[in-house]
Design an enzyme around this catalytic site. Structure first.
Site, PDB file in Angstrom:
ATOM      1  N   LYS A   1     -13.737 -18.051 -27.572  1.00 40.76           N
ATOM      2  CA  LYS A   1     -12.975 -17.328 -26.638  1.00 40.76           C
ATOM      3  C   LYS A   1     -12.359 -17.969 -25.539  1.00 40.76           C
ATOM      4  CE  LYS A   1     -13.917 -12.547 -24.561  1.00 40.76           C
ATOM      5  NZ  LYS A   1     -14.961 -11.549 -24.479  1.00 40.76           N
TER       6      LYS A   1
ATOM      7  N   SER B   1     -13.642  -7.000 -25.657  1.00 37.80           N
ATOM      8  CA  SER B   1     -12.733  -8.056 -25.314  1.00 37.80           C
ATOM      9  C   SER B   1     -12.548  -9.093 -26.391  1.00 37.80           C
ATOM     10  CB  SER B   1     -12.866  -8.512 -24.038  1.00 37.80           C
ATOM     11  OG  SER B   1     -14.030  -9.150 -23.560  1.00 37.80           O
TER      12      SER B   1
ATOM     13  N   SER C   1     -18.394  -6.610 -25.557  1.00 42.87           N
ATOM     14  CA  SER C   1     -17.427  -7.198 -26.108  1.00 42.87           C
ATOM     15  C   SER C   1     -17.631  -8.187 -27.225  1.00 42.87           C
ATOM     16  CB  SER C   1     -16.796  -8.082 -24.956  1.00 42.87           C
ATOM     17  OG  SER C   1     -15.798  -7.328 -24.117  1.00 42.87           O
TER      18      SER C   1
HETATM   19  N1  GLN Z   1     -15.311  -2.877 -22.599  1.00 45.73           N
HETATM   20  C1  GLN Z   1     -16.014  -3.540 -21.461  1.00 45.73           C
HETATM   21  C2  GLN Z   1     -15.226  -3.738 -20.233  1.00 45.73           C
HETATM   22  O1  GLN Z   1     -14.145  -3.756 -20.092  1.00 45.73           O
HETATM   23  C3  GLN Z   1     -16.653  -4.489 -21.899  1.00 45.73           C
HETATM   24  C4  GLN Z   1     -16.125  -5.838 -21.717  1.00 45.73           C
HETATM   25  C5  GLN Z   1     -16.862  -7.269 -22.095  1.00 45.73           C
HETATM   26  O2  GLN Z   1     -18.003  -6.824 -22.600  1.00 45.73           O
HETATM   27  N2  GLN Z   1     -16.451  -8.285 -21.627  1.00 45.73           N
HETATM   28  O3  GLN Z   1     -15.829  -3.813 -19.276  1.00 45.73           O
END
Ligand code: GLN
Length: 498
Positions: A82, A157, A181
């Site tokens: 990532k 994400s 994410s």
């Molecule tokens: N969807 C969650 C957020 O936007 C989780 C994001 C993540 O785990 N990086 O904060």
């Protein structure tokens, strides 16, 4: 090697027998990416020459008599990172215009350990900008598309990491999981996504989103590969003081033990009618698989689960607004052009306005608000209280009832269409309801493919999530592996169709 049959053990065997070489595996993976990634956008950048060099080094060592095993547990395995995980080669952009040109002076501990274990890093995977999002749409590079249906989101994400594994580009990728994410895109892309206990994998070199919640996690096509990657990168690190100072243990040793005698807790929320009916049906069938394998299913209540989303988005945005203060137009990345009359304040404002995307700006504003004098007590401090209550709900389930894992659907349904929820951020936030609890409580959690639900003329994957007690990765991975072996839903490569 056909991507469907490429696993970590099969790579090792094929390298040992001379059936293939690390260079050939790397070229094959790069070829798949070149052929198909224009319709997926899983990668932001590739480091093809470097990867081929590394692969040839491994081949030379094998040619001179070293076994792949001796080189490392991940010898010759192509991986994607990532793009919020630092590499001292190429760029680390966090899918932000702000860091478009950023080159990290050092590599994350996880990056270094992957390479020490023999993995071949092919490139940096797409994400929602700074890992803020649940769909992959908030990338300044391009939205990632779901390999099962390119009109849909892959989940976020860690959108690119999940799509790259699901499409068969690479067998393994790393992501980060602050509120789900790794698990959410794993569920939507039909693969395995694992976030260990907070502190098990060093965060050194992971660009911070919300530091008390962030954890690096793995994406792969099987629980066994997950276990192998996890134990190659986990463990103490002097560069991260929150990293747990305990050995990781042998994750592969316990995988084959049957489920008999294990208790799996099923919270009420797992059967809630906010979950799409077909996904609920898949979850019901998954519970039957677990029961048939001898697990004891126990009904429990996660009494504070309803409050978890509000607490999560309060704490995560508070920490994000403070972590992102470093992007001021002076020290890193993007710097706005100033007119003569402009001052320092204007430089900050212009740089941030021009180079941070809409969701990141929303998070900074939310976070600044919840920390403001006069509001912090009611918002931030209360969110911390809820966080403790969420943790105590899990403690009761693990320590009083004696459950070994808590099972729920990972997501409320399958992947939705690109753009479908773009005007409704709070609806998207709600989609994290099943995953944020594990982050608030610092617990390990894994999403495993549970089944496929109908979507027009095709089907889409959905996952089951298992959450374990702190530091119980070994039993959690065993539960997930045993489920996977009996449910038989893992290991498929998406058709990459439009
Ligand atoms: N969807 C969650 C957020 O936007 C989780 C994001 C993540 O785990 N990086 O904060």
């Amino acid at each position: 090697m056909n991507p469907e049959s490429q696993s970590i053990p099969s790579t090792r065997t094929a390298l040992a027998s001379g059936e293939t070489t690390a260079e050939v595996l790397t070229r094959e993976a790069l070829g798949r990416i070149q052929a198909h990634d224009n319709s997926i956008n899983a990668f932001i950048s590739l480091c093809a020459d470097r990867a081929l060099d590394k692969a040839r080094q491994i081949d030379q060592r094998i040619a001179s008599g070293e076994s792949p095993e001796a080189i490392g547990p991940l010898a010759g395995v192509p991986v994607a990172l990532k793009d919020n995980i630092c590499t001292d080669f190429g760029s680390t952009t966090c899918a932000s215009k702000y860091l478009e040109q950023f080159e990290s002076p050092y590599s994350a501990t996880a990056t270094q350990r992957l390479e020490q274990a023999g993995a071949i890093i092919l490139g940096k995977a797409n994400l929602d900008e700074f890992a803020m999002g649940s769909t992959g749409e908030f990338s300044a590079s391009a939205p990632t598309r779901n390999p099962w249906d390119t009109s849909r989101v892959p989940g976020g994400s860690s959108s690119g990491s999940a799509a790259a594994v699901s499409a068969g580009f690479v067998p393994v990728a790393l992501g980060s999981d602050t509120g789900g994410s790794v698990r959410l895109p794993a569920s939507m892309c039909g693969i395995v996504g694992f976030k260990p206990t907070y502190g098990r994998i060093s965060r050194s070199g992971l660009v911070a989103y919300a530091s008390s919640l962030d954890q690096i996690g793995t994406l792969s096509r099987s629980v066994a590969d997950t276990a192998a990657v996890y134990q190659s990168i986990a463990g103490p690190d002097t560069n991260d003081s929150t990293c747990i100072d305990m050995p990781t243990g042998d994750m592969l040793a316990e995988l084959e033990k049957p489920l008999e005698g294990l208790k799996i807790a099923i919270p009420d929320q797992a059967r809630s009618d906010v979950i799409d009916p077909a996904t609920r049906l898949v979850f019901g069938m998954s519970c039957k698989v677990l029961a048939d394998m001898g697990a004891e299913l126990i009904d429990v209540d996660l009494a504070h689960a309803e409050l978890a989303i509000a607490a999560y988005y309060t704490i995560a945005t508070a920490e994000a607004s403070s972590n992102l203060a470093r992007y001021d137009g002076v020290r890193y990345g993007y710097r706005a052009k100033l007119e003569d009359s402009d001052n320092l304040e204007a430089l900050y404002t212009k740089s941030r306005t021009e180079a941070l995307g809409p969701e990141v700006q929303r998070r900074i504003m939310l976070g600044t608000h919840v920390l403001r004098a006069g509001y912090a007590d009611e918002l931030y401090i209360n969110a911390q209280r809820v966080r403790r209550l969420v943790k105590s709900d899990y403690d009761a389930i693990f320590k009083v009832i004696g459950a070994h894992a808590v099972a729920t659907p990972t997501a409320l349904g399958p992947a939705w269409r690109i753009g479908e929820k773009q005007d409704d951020p709070t609806d998207v936030y709600q989609q994290d309801i099943m995953t944020v609890g594990a982050n608030l409580a610092g617990l390990p959690a894994i999403s495993v493919p549970a089944g496929y639900v109908p979507a027009g003329d095709h089907t889409l994957p959905v996952g089951i999530q298992f959450v374990g007690d702190a530091l119980s990765e070994s039993v959690l991975l065993r539960v997930a592996h045993q489920f996977e072996q009996n449910a038989g839903m893992s290991g498929r490569v998406a058709p990459v169709t439009g």
